[in-house]
Scaffold this active site. Sequence first.
Site, PDB file in Angstrom:
ATOM      1  N   TYR B 130      57.865  46.495 -55.783  1.00 20.38           N
ATOM      2  CA  TYR B 130      59.067  46.611 -54.957  1.00 20.38           C
ATOM      3  C   TYR B 130      60.295  46.278 -55.794  1.00 20.38           C
ATOM      4  O   TYR B 130      60.329  45.252 -56.482  1.00 20.38           O
ATOM      5  CB  TYR B 130      58.978  45.661 -53.758  1.00 20.38           C
ATOM      6  CG  TYR B 130      60.099  45.941 -52.780  1.00 20.38           C
ATOM      7  CD1 TYR B 130      59.968  46.931 -51.824  1.00 20.38           C
ATOM      8  CD2 TYR B 130      61.301  45.258 -52.864  1.00 20.38           C
ATOM      9  CE1 TYR B 130      61.000  47.228 -50.955  1.00 20.38           C
ATOM     10  CE2 TYR B 130      62.351  45.555 -52.005  1.00 20.38           C
ATOM     11  CZ  TYR B 130      62.196  46.542 -51.055  1.00 20.38           C
ATOM     12  OH  TYR B 130      63.238  46.844 -50.213  1.00 20.38           O
ATOM     13  N   ASN B 214      64.154  40.973 -50.017  1.00 23.20           N
ATOM     14  CA  ASN B 214      64.867  40.138 -49.050  1.00 23.20           C
ATOM     15  C   ASN B 214      63.879  39.532 -48.039  1.00 23.20           C
ATOM     16  O   ASN B 214      62.665  39.622 -48.209  1.00 23.20           O
ATOM     17  CB  ASN B 214      65.955  40.955 -48.342  1.00 23.20           C
ATOM     18  CG  ASN B 214      65.375  42.127 -47.542  1.00 23.20           C
ATOM     19  OD1 ASN B 214      64.167  42.179 -47.263  1.00 23.20           O
ATOM     20  ND2 ASN B 214      66.230  43.061 -47.180  1.00 23.20           N
ATOM     21  N   GLN B 259      72.520  30.575 -63.863  1.00 22.48           N
ATOM     22  CA  GLN B 259      71.598  30.464 -62.739  1.00 22.48           C
ATOM     23  C   GLN B 259      72.370  30.511 -61.427  1.00 22.48           C
ATOM     24  O   GLN B 259      71.978  31.192 -60.482  1.00 22.48           O
ATOM     25  CB  GLN B 259      70.820  29.144 -62.838  1.00 22.48           C
ATOM     26  CG  GLN B 259      69.549  29.118 -62.066  1.00 22.48           C
ATOM     27  CD  GLN B 259      68.636  30.259 -62.443  1.00 22.48           C
ATOM     28  OE1 GLN B 259      68.213  30.996 -61.582  1.00 22.48           O
ATOM     29  NE2 GLN B 259      68.356  30.455 -63.715  1.00 22.48           N
ATOM     30  N   HIS B 262      73.377  33.784 -59.568  1.00 27.63           N
ATOM     31  CA  HIS B 262      72.391  34.642 -58.906  1.00 27.63           C
ATOM     32  C   HIS B 262      72.572  34.659 -57.398  1.00 27.63           C
ATOM     33  O   HIS B 262      72.392  35.682 -56.744  1.00 27.63           O
ATOM     34  CB  HIS B 262      70.967  34.141 -59.188  1.00 27.63           C
ATOM     35  CG  HIS B 262      70.354  34.772 -60.395  1.00 27.63           C
ATOM     36  ND1 HIS B 262      70.111  36.109 -60.476  1.00 27.63           N
ATOM     37  CD2 HIS B 262      69.945  34.248 -61.581  1.00 27.63           C
ATOM     38  CE1 HIS B 262      69.569  36.386 -61.655  1.00 27.63           C
ATOM     39  NE2 HIS B 262      69.471  35.277 -62.349  1.00 27.63           N
ATOM     40  N   GLU B 327      61.652  25.900 -62.336  1.00 25.94           N
ATOM     41  CA  GLU B 327      61.307  27.286 -62.667  1.00 25.94           C
ATOM     42  C   GLU B 327      61.671  27.554 -64.138  1.00 25.94           C
ATOM     43  O   GLU B 327      60.855  28.018 -64.910  1.00 25.94           O
ATOM     44  CB  GLU B 327      62.087  28.217 -61.732  1.00 25.94           C
ATOM     45  CG  GLU B 327      61.814  29.685 -61.958  1.00 25.94           C
ATOM     46  CD  GLU B 327      62.785  30.575 -61.170  1.00 25.94           C
ATOM     47  OE1 GLU B 327      63.793  30.059 -60.634  1.00 25.94           O
ATOM     48  OE2 GLU B 327      62.551  31.788 -61.131  1.00 25.94           O
ATOM     49  N   HIS B 328      62.934  27.266 -64.481  1.00 28.06           N
ATOM     50  CA  HIS B 328      63.413  27.426 -65.863  1.00 28.06           C
ATOM     51  C   HIS B 328      63.804  26.065 -66.410  1.00 28.06           C
ATOM     52  O   HIS B 328      64.526  25.332 -65.745  1.00 28.06           O
ATOM     53  CB  HIS B 328      64.670  28.301 -65.921  1.00 28.06           C
ATOM     54  CG  HIS B 328      64.520  29.638 -65.290  1.00 28.06           C
ATOM     55  ND1 HIS B 328      64.947  29.908 -64.012  1.00 28.06           N
ATOM     56  CD2 HIS B 328      63.998  30.798 -65.770  1.00 28.06           C
ATOM     57  CE1 HIS B 328      64.699  31.185 -63.728  1.00 28.06           C
ATOM     58  NE2 HIS B 328      64.119  31.746 -64.764  1.00 28.06           N
ATOM     59  N   ASP B 361      65.410  35.936 -69.532  1.00 30.20           N
ATOM     60  CA  ASP B 361      65.550  36.834 -68.386  1.00 30.20           C
ATOM     61  C   ASP B 361      65.397  38.289 -68.803  1.00 30.20           C
ATOM     62  O   ASP B 361      64.982  39.127 -68.014  1.00 30.20           O
ATOM     63  CB  ASP B 361      66.934  36.662 -67.739  1.00 30.20           C
ATOM     64  CG  ASP B 361      67.028  35.381 -66.943  1.00 30.20           C
ATOM     65  OD1 ASP B 361      65.972  34.842 -66.573  1.00 30.20           O
ATOM     66  OD2 ASP B 361      68.152  34.909 -66.699  1.00 30.20           O
ATOM     67  N   GLU B 415      20.203  22.629 -47.108  1.00 32.20           N
ATOM     68  CA  GLU B 415      21.345  23.186 -46.376  1.00 32.20           C
ATOM     69  C   GLU B 415      20.902  23.945 -45.125  1.00 32.20           C
ATOM     70  O   GLU B 415      21.736  24.517 -44.423  1.00 32.20           O
ATOM     71  CB  GLU B 415      22.178  24.094 -47.301  1.00 32.20           C
ATOM     72  CG  GLU B 415      22.876  23.300 -48.416  1.00 32.20           C
ATOM     73  CD  GLU B 415      23.855  24.134 -49.237  1.00 32.20           C
ATOM     74  OE1 GLU B 415      23.915  25.358 -49.030  1.00 32.20           O
ATOM     75  OE2 GLU B 415      24.543  23.541 -50.087  1.00 32.20           O
ATOM     76  N   HIS B 420      17.559  31.940 -47.822  1.00 36.07           N
ATOM     77  CA  HIS B 420      17.963  31.722 -49.217  1.00 36.07           C
ATOM     78  C   HIS B 420      16.756  31.251 -50.032  1.00 36.07           C
ATOM     79  O   HIS B 420      16.494  31.750 -51.127  1.00 36.07           O
ATOM     80  CB  HIS B 420      19.078  30.660 -49.303  1.00 36.07           C
ATOM     81  CG  HIS B 420      20.432  31.160 -48.924  1.00 36.07           C
ATOM     82  ND1 HIS B 420      20.741  31.584 -47.669  1.00 36.07           N
ATOM     83  CD2 HIS B 420      21.573  31.280 -49.662  1.00 36.07           C
ATOM     84  CE1 HIS B 420      22.027  31.954 -47.626  1.00 36.07           C
ATOM     85  NE2 HIS B 420      22.541  31.776 -48.823  1.00 36.07           N
TER      86      HIS B 420
END
Lengths: 434, 434
Positions: B130, B214, B259, B262, B327-328, B361, B415, B420
């Site tokens: 996207y 968005n 930053q 943005h 993040e950075h 970036d 179990e 099994h």
Amino acid sequence: MPMFLNSKDADFDAAFARLLTMKREDSPDVDATVADIIADVRARGDAAVIELTATFDRMQLTPETLAFSADEIETEIAKVSPEERAALELAADRIRAYHDRQMPSDASWDGPHGEMLGWRWTAVEAAGLYVPGGLASYPSSVLMNAIPAQVAGVERLVICAPTPDGVANPLVLLAAKLSGVETIYRIGGAQAIAALAFGTQTIDPVDKITGPGNAFVAAAKRRVFGRVGIDMIAGPSEILVIADKHNDPDWVAVDLLSQAEHDESAQSILITDDAEFGQAVADAVERRLKTLERRAIAGPSWQDYGAVVVVQDMDEAVTLSDRIAPEHLEIACENADDIAARIRHAGAIFIGAYTPEAIGDYIGGPNHVLPTARSARFSSGLSVMDFVKRTTLARMTPEALKAIGPAAETLAKAEGLEAHGLSVRARLERLNDE
Amino acid sequence: MPMFLNSKDADFDAAFARLLTMKREDSPDVDATVADIIADVRARGDAAVIELTATFDRMQLTPETLAFSADEIETEIAKVSPEERAALELAADRIRAYHDRQMPSDASWDGPHGEMLGWRWTAVEAAGLYVPGGLASYPSSVLMNAIPAQVAGVERLVICAPTPDGVANPLVLLAAKLSGVETIYRIGGAQAIAALAFGTQTIDPVDKITGPGNAFVAAAKRRVFGRVGIDMIAGPSEILVIADKHNDPDWVAVDLLSQAEHDESAQSILITDDAEFGQAVADAVERRLKTLERRAIAGPSWQDYGAVVVVQDMDEAVTLSDRIAPEHLEIACENADDIAARIRHAGAIFIGAYTPEAIGDYIGGPNHVLPTARSARFSSGLSVMDFVKRTTLARMTPEALKAIGPAAETLAKAEGLEAHGLSVRARLERLNDE
């Protein structure tokens, strides 16, 4: 009767498509209840967890008894038989040996202008493992979730395992001990997930939550995702067996039933190139179902969701298998290795007649937490990778900045991000002055 | 004024905790609308996508014009300047070289009883990327999402990029071409995500969806998760700069602003061991803000969420940085490499004064899709790993089954999973008879 399909039939494509899109899950929508529980635990902490545990598990706890004490754990573990202990230890050793090989490597190298590039892996600090109570309280799942975390280097590993009416599972406690678990809280449900994600007065929050659970647990994990990491939200389990006529129909039958006995929503499918063999397996399933302890579960699963698919050749089996993208795939036919190599979408492959899926569930070494509901098209089983994360690294030299900085400026300008460009420009101006 | 904190202050711990838990996101709750859009696209396919595109993007499409034609793409790409094309090509080459190193390896080995164990990686077959329309339509994001998919070996890579009022971004189309994208649909919003996940008459479904968007796109990705794989749901971006006084305050200031520009919800934090330097940086930010093109965005971000944190030494900087899990992370101080090596939780580290985040970036090589909102504690940036998945392999020999099968039986019994155990027992009986 399970479905019988033959790829020669005129309506095969439609029937196979129905098999693929069959809705097997019918989890109740408990999201609103779960939202309330999470909010309550965030607001009131221990008090909320204790109240909810009294309500749902009929257990009266205090902040001091939320976790098992060391003595309690030892008392419970002493109940494990030597045979069970040895089996669990062998399983733990083999699972650890397999997962040890999964640790990813750090990397760093120099780019063309002397710049350093690379990445570094670090372990998640704290992980919480959910272990369901009651019938589905599986020690094998403790090993499969906790050992990858331990191998990854997670420092603090805790378990939430509800003990309805105060009944604990000694093997679960032993499995926790064998895999380095620090603390075991006897709480469950959405309240346990909320406590792990947000913390309470007594319970420190963790960074990652894994492990299976009921609809409440699954809804709670979805809700706290982002605040903490989670593993997958698993759907009902499934097995696909690809087998030719050179197999014992009874072996294949019990393999199909070993999946069906998990859950009425589990799905077991046989693909074979021999219609007679397919019928023989179906007959063997019916025979086994007569005496199987869990026939009340395995029977409906096989009747409602089971299928025998007859194909014209093994090429077709490979194609159909990839459309199913099975969680578990057994391949028992001539050239099984070659067939396995051609499969693209499967959580785990068990090759040859001597590798029943149950080996993988317990003791083979690979993880048994695997992608269900066709999600093997895009996801993997649980592994060490789920408990590490990567930090990328870059260090430019002045020469590198001179060489590639102008291109970054150009792109920043094209994207309308002036400060991005200025952060490069300010440095280049100094370098050009020097 | 941004926040000024000093670790010497009595109320520092509380103030720092507030900084950590500051709520910056205020996405509208669009989940109900998104659920309706997804249901509509599932029910009516192309017709729904076309109607919604007419409504939201004021674009009248037909099934034939949902995707750009090859001619249209060439016409748009011809508008790109030679300088921009060269910059984008350099970025694509460097990003590809970095991600080429991320391909994981298959493994197989023999266990102690001749059994084969291992795993195999395969690429996701089809991925959809996207790309937002309008202002946030970034060609760099196309490269950062598509190149890892291409390197992984994804065969079919498509883009959904809305073109409100018919306005396309030539650089986005060029970036798509440089990274092997097959088809570009000019659709967006929740309808695009639904079309990618479920398919329409014209649009084939994909297995994995990545890329920013968005609130509608994010809600739609959450809803289709499970049906397809998704990357993370990213929150507002953030940067942490650790810098000592041996830096140019203006360089650090533009880095913080790169930053802040943005998004008004972006966060820029400086940690320094020199209060005077911290003030100098804050002053430089104010100077730069006077003329910055995007000051209407960067200004509020810095005022509302910016912070200067003064520490007593760099040890403290490391500790606080890990609590932020940025993040950075830029590290511009003496022994920057050593400091970087001690950081545990960060999406990407930029080391030294000549590595502004903008390099990362666009053109450094590492991915710029990174974990936000403290999720670097448990997750990683986008990589080749997001487009491959692992199938585990096991093949037992009769000897191996004899050796480890009994332990599997013991655990199955413990179990309560009889079938099994029977799947192992049936084989062992034959082997014991032989």
